[in-house]
Design an enzyme around this catalytic site. Sequence first.
Site, PDB file in Angstrom:
ATOM      1  N   GLY A  79     -40.615 -12.975  -1.771  1.00 59.09           N
ATOM      2  CA  GLY A  79     -40.050 -12.022  -0.827  1.00 59.09           C
ATOM      3  C   GLY A  79     -40.830 -12.083   0.472  1.00 59.09           C
ATOM      4  N   GLN A 109     -44.419  -8.726   8.026  1.00 60.21           N
ATOM      5  CA  GLN A 109     -45.318  -9.841   7.697  1.00 60.21           C
ATOM      6  C   GLN A 109     -45.249 -10.981   8.704  1.00 60.21           C
ATOM      7  OE1 GLN A 109     -43.967 -10.022   3.363  1.00 60.21           O
ATOM      8  NE2 GLN A 109     -46.076 -10.712   3.256  1.00 60.21           N
ATOM      9  N   HIS A 154     -43.957  -2.864   2.154  1.00 59.49           N
ATOM     10  CA  HIS A 154     -44.352  -3.551   3.397  1.00 59.49           C
ATOM     11  C   HIS A 154     -43.757  -2.853   4.616  1.00 59.49           C
ATOM     12  CE1 HIS A 154     -46.712  -7.076   2.578  1.00 59.49           C
ATOM     13  NE2 HIS A 154     -45.888  -7.525   1.654  1.00 59.49           N
ATOM     14  N   HIS A 180     -42.298  -3.850  -3.829  1.00 60.02           N
ATOM     15  CA  HIS A 180     -43.355  -4.500  -3.043  1.00 60.02           C
ATOM     16  C   HIS A 180     -42.892  -4.694  -1.589  1.00 60.02           C
ATOM     17  CE1 HIS A 180     -46.690  -7.665  -2.682  1.00 60.02           C
ATOM     18  NE2 HIS A 180     -45.966  -7.863  -1.591  1.00 60.02           N
ATOM     19  N   GLU A 181     -41.665  -5.194  -1.414  1.00 62.61           N
ATOM     20  CA  GLU A 181     -41.169  -5.465  -0.054  1.00 62.61           C
ATOM     21  C   GLU A 181     -40.857  -4.171   0.705  1.00 62.61           C
ATOM     22  OE1 GLU A 181     -41.679  -8.366   1.006  1.00 62.61           O
ATOM     23  OE2 GLU A 181     -41.988  -9.248  -0.969  1.00 62.61           O
ATOM     24  N   CYS A 189     -49.510 -11.538  -2.645  1.00 59.61           N
ATOM     25  CA  CYS A 189     -48.804 -11.291  -1.396  1.00 59.61           C
ATOM     26  C   CYS A 189     -49.178 -12.364  -0.379  1.00 59.61           C
ATOM     27  CB  CYS A 189     -49.204  -9.917  -0.861  1.00 59.61           C
ATOM     28  SG  CYS A 189     -48.414  -9.489   0.687  1.00 59.61           S
ATOM     29  N   LEU A 190     -48.192 -12.863   0.363  1.00 62.19           N
ATOM     30  CA  LEU A 190     -48.476 -13.890   1.377  1.00 62.19           C
ATOM     31  C   LEU A 190     -49.416 -13.364   2.464  1.00 62.19           C
ATOM     32  CD1 LEU A 190     -44.910 -15.427   1.878  1.00 62.19           C
ATOM     33  CD2 LEU A 190     -46.843 -16.509   0.719  1.00 62.19           C
TER      34      LEU A 190
HETATM   35 NI    NI Z   1     -46.252  -8.985   0.154  1.00 65.25          NI
END
Ligand code: NI
Length: 170
Positions: free
Chosen positions: A46, A51, A137, A133-134, A91-92
């Site tokens: 995702g 991000q 963000h 999770h998204e 997470c990225l």
């Molecule tokens: Ni993430």
Amino acid sequence: MAVLKIYVYPAPILLKTAKRVSDFGPETQEFIEDLIETMYVEDGVGLAATQVGVAKQIFVACPTMKQGEEIIVINPEIDQMQGEETDVEGCLSLPNISAKVPRAKSIRLRYYDREGTKCEMTAKDFYARVIQHETDHLNGKLFVDRVDFGTRQELLAQYEQIQKEKGRRL
Ligand code: NI
């Protein structure tokens, strides 16, 4: 289409609440395409707009991990949560660390699709975890904000150490 730059912790944009989207025009459509491309290039499940440095309530995700099955979620609101399940998340924007994070086992999500149509869906297990999770963000929250204080401190210390070592490897 373009691959966008991923912002990593502690970039301030990651801690911001994103703004609701009301424009579903060509600029938004192009941004969505870039988000999808970037998610696949970076091997993420995702990716949220914050991000890549954009404070808009948009995320893309591919919880089935099959290319082409991605979902595009705009202005998400999780209005029902049931049960609890703990599983490993990464997470990225927090590369090289992961932790066991408690999440609701099943959720109901209200959102807009890319055409601006109001939608709702229910999801459970891993699919529900990715959506939570998204959505986090877009509200300025990272997975380290979902674990207890001691674990959070440990994870961030570990993260800083890794970032430092990476710097030395130049
Ligand atoms: Ni993430």
